[in-house]
Enzyme design. Structure first.
Site, PDB file in Angstrom:
ATOM      1  CD  GLU A 216      -2.773   1.285   0.013  1.00 29.26           C
ATOM      2  OE1 GLU A 216      -3.089   0.316  -0.716  1.00 29.26           O
ATOM      3  OE2 GLU A 216      -3.051   2.476  -0.283  1.00 29.26           O
ATOM      4  N   GLY A 217       2.034   1.206   0.634  1.00 28.21           N
ATOM      5  CA  GLY A 217       2.926   2.374   0.633  1.00 28.21           C
ATOM      6  C   GLY A 217       3.322   2.768  -0.785  1.00 28.21           C
ATOM      7  CG  HIS A 218       5.826   0.203  -3.178  1.00 27.48           C
ATOM      8  ND1 HIS A 218       5.854  -0.962  -2.463  1.00 27.48           N
ATOM      9  CD2 HIS A 218       7.114   0.626  -3.272  1.00 27.48           C
ATOM     10  CE1 HIS A 218       7.107  -1.255  -2.150  1.00 27.48           C
ATOM     11  NE2 HIS A 218       7.887  -0.308  -2.621  1.00 27.48           N
TER      12      HIS A 218
ATOM     13  CD  GLN B 248      18.783  -0.562  -4.119  1.00 30.34           C
ATOM     14  OE1 GLN B 248      18.624  -0.021  -5.195  1.00 30.34           O
ATOM     15  NE2 GLN B 248      17.976  -0.306  -3.094  1.00 30.34           N
TER      16      GLN B 248
ATOM     17  CG  ASP C 176      13.192   3.632   2.127  1.00 29.02           C
ATOM     18  OD1 ASP C 176      13.631   2.867   2.993  1.00 29.02           O
ATOM     19  OD2 ASP C 176      12.331   3.288   1.309  1.00 29.02           O
TER      20      ASP C 176
HETATM   21  O1  PAF Z   1      13.455   2.408  -2.445  1.00 28.94           O
HETATM   22  C1  PAF Z   1      13.655   1.522  -3.279  1.00 28.94           C
HETATM   23  O2  PAF Z   1      12.812   0.648  -3.521  1.00 28.94           O
HETATM   24  C2  PAF Z   1      14.982   1.487  -4.038  1.00 28.94           C
HETATM   25  O3  PAF Z   1      16.038   1.869  -3.230  1.00 28.94           O
HETATM   26  C3  PAF Z   1      14.942   2.324  -5.345  1.00 28.94           C
HETATM   27  C4  PAF Z   1      14.758   3.796  -5.047  1.00 28.94           C
HETATM   28  C5  PAF Z   1      13.828   1.829  -6.245  1.00 28.94           C
HETATM   29  C6  PAF Z   1      16.282   2.160  -6.088  1.00 28.94           C
HETATM   30  O4  PAF Z   1      16.510   0.828  -6.436  1.00 28.94           O
END
Ligand code: PAF
Length: 280
Positions: A35-37, A61, A150
């Site tokens: 839901e956050g996305h 990452q 984040d």
């Molecule tokens: O927040 C995330 O899901 C990731 O760090 C992002 C910004 C999509 C980069 O891979």
């Protein structure tokens, strides 16, 4: 809603959109959408006529001992979620296509990425900044929406956009929480029901610091101690950091007086690492 895998397909779709006079919004994700996305996508849709969502689990990452290979890939659910939230296009490249063979260029946002998560996840923000720079170049959006959850990532991206003159407006969207107050995260799916309850100590710790701020306390050591005491009362949580930081620099402060500050927390709960933050 279109799904494309390559930069030329993406650029063609964005060019058609621009010719039609529509602005472009962008939400970068690694999939496993919650839901956050979806709230980021809805926000992007309010801001722009055409919304691109990227779904790309970015290998650069993740540290060597992190969960890249077991990071959940849930494309069919993600596709449905994007469509319902109003996305117009999903860009989901393969790592082999997106990173040219022998790629050796990195975006390193120094200083702001050194503390907090940066201290415990060496190379993480270099991977994030690099892939976001690549995505910004690929999408060429007018506006990009990032979650406040984040917090350090948001600060790193803002700094990169400022320093490298990316022509994109960065919008921060509030953290969306589970009904019990725990910040939504793709990693919450690793938690048992008991752990999800134990995780409520994190928002409770932030609330303890906020309650002190409301009584006029500005001394960061006292705010930090109040939050740490709440975390310590939940033995299942293994705190990594609990810091009072300046929002502009992400550096720890001794006092919150006259500054915009936040409390930022990272904890392990079993094998899962959770982060959260709140303005003070
Ligand atoms: O927040 C995330 O899901 C990731 O760090 C992002 C910004 C999509 C980069 O891979």
């Amino acid at each position: 809603m279109e799904v494309v895998h390559t930069i030329p397909e993406l650029r063609a779709a964005v060019a058609r959109t621009r010719q039609a006079g529509r602005s472009v919004g962008f939400v970068p994700t690694m999939g496993c959408l919650h839901e956050g996305h979806l709230s980021l996508i809805r926000r992007a849709k309010q801001e722009s006529g055409f919304v691109v969502v990227s779904i790309f689990v970015n290998p650069t990452q993740f540290g060597p001992n992190e969960d890249f290979s077991k990071y959940p890939r849930t494309f069919e659910d993600d596709r449905r979620g994007c469509e319902e939230a109003g996305a117009d296009l999903i860009f989901t490249p393969s790592a082999a296509d997106f990173y040219p063979a022998g790629a050796s260029t990195w975006v390193d946002v120094e200083g702001i990425s050194a503390g907090l998560c940066g201290e415990f996840r060496p190379g993480h923000f270099r991977g994030v900044a690099t892939v976001v720079a690549m995505l910004f170049n690929a999408v060429q959006a007018d506006v990009a929406v990032f979650g406040r959850k984040d917090l350090q990532q948001l600060a790193v991206i803002r700094r990169m956009v400022r320093d490298l003159h990316f022509p994109v407006r960065i919008l921060a969207h509030e953290t969306i929480r589970e009904p019990n107050g725990v910040a939504m995260s793709s990693r919450n799916r690793y938690l048992t029901a008991e752990q999800l309850t134990q995780a409520t100590a994190i928002p409770a710790a932030m609330e303890a610091a906020k309650a002190l701020v409301r009584t006029g306390v500005t001394d960061a050591t006292r705010l930090q101690a109040a939050a740490q005491a709440v975390l310590a009362a939940q033995p299942a949580l293994k705190p990594q950091y609990c810091e009072i930081v300046d929002l502009a620099t992400m550096a720890p402060v001794t006092s919150t007086a006259g500054k915009s500050c936040a409390i930022a927390i990272a904890c392990h709960l079993g094998a899962t690492r959770l982060i959260d933050n709140a303005d003070l």
